[in-house]
Design a protein around this motif. Structure first.
Motif, short mmCIF file in Angstrom:
data_model
loop_
_atom_site.label_atom_id
_atom_site.label_comp_id
_atom_site.label_asym_id
_atom_site.label_seq_id
_atom_site.Cartn_x
_atom_site.Cartn_y
_atom_site.Cartn_z
N SER A 187 -7.32 -25.69 35.66
CA SER A 187 -6.77 -26.70 36.76
C SER A 187 -6.59 -27.61 35.70
O SER A 187 -7.40 -28.38 35.27
N ARG A 188 -5.38 -28.36 36.97
CA ARG A 188 -5.22 -29.53 35.89
C ARG A 188 -6.19 -30.67 36.64
O ARG A 188 -6.49 -31.79 36.43
N GLY A 200 -8.75 -33.23 35.05
CA GLY A 200 -9.15 -34.21 33.63
C GLY A 200 -9.20 -34.05 32.49
O GLY A 200 -8.49 -34.05 32.02
N LEU A 201 -9.91 -32.13 32.37
CA LEU A 201 -9.44 -31.98 31.18
C LEU A 201 -8.17 -31.84 30.23
O LEU A 201 -7.70 -32.31 29.61
N ALA A 202 -7.40 -31.80 30.95
CA ALA A 202 -5.66 -31.07 30.03
C ALA A 202 -5.21 -33.03 29.61
O ALA A 202 -5.09 -32.92 29.15
N ALA A 203 -5.58 -33.81 31.03
CA ALA A 203 -5.34 -35.26 30.71
C ALA A 203 -6.36 -35.90 29.19
O ALA A 203 -5.54 -36.68 28.84
N GLN A 240 3.64 -25.99 32.71
CA GLN A 240 2.97 -25.14 33.71
C GLN A 240 3.84 -24.16 33.17
O GLN A 240 4.48 -24.00 32.81
N LEU A 241 3.16 -23.46 34.04
CA LEU A 241 4.09 -21.45 33.76
C LEU A 241 4.91 -21.49 35.04
O LEU A 241 3.79 -20.89 36.50
N ALA A 242 5.73 -21.77 34.72
CA ALA A 242 6.75 -21.49 36.07
C ALA A 242 6.58 -19.55 36.62
O ALA A 242 6.27 -19.91 38.34
N HIS A 243 6.33 -18.77 35.95
CA HIS A 243 6.51 -17.78 36.41
C HIS A 243 4.98 -16.74 36.50
O HIS A 243 4.33 -16.98 35.41
#
Length: 93
Positions: free
Chosen positions: A49-50, A53-56, A76-79
């Motif tokens: 999950s973004r 805060g880990l992704a940032a 983002q993985l749109a599919h």
């Protein structure tokens, strides 16, 4: 408290992961599939999950090391089918 400890742990993890990625890119091993050297564009980091805060943190730590990223807006993985395919591939890896 516990929240500060969790934030410090996430920051330390992002720092270690960014260092490992930067080192891998610097070493540029040849990809078995193509024979060309590995680049930043060959690496995908999936996070649960973004919101955590880990992704940032990871994007910031990679930027500090001069590693180009797509940024959070493009991560983002749109599919959902793509996600299932990735999970299936990891199962057999």
């Amino acid at each position: 408290g516990a929240l500060a400890g969790a934030a410090a742990a996430a920051d330390a993890y992002a720092d270690r992961l960014a260092s490992a990625i930067a080192k891998l890119i610097d070493e540029a091993p040849r990809l078995a599939s193509t024979g060309r050297p590995l680049t930043a564009g060959d690496i995908l980091v999936l996070v649960r999950s973004r919101a955590s805060g880990l992704a940032a943190l990871l994007v910031a730590r990679l930027a500090e090391r001069g590693v180009p990223t797509a940024g959070l807006d493009r991560m983002q993985l749109a599919h959902p089918l793509a996600v299932r395919d990735l999970l299936s591939a990891m199962t057999f890896a």
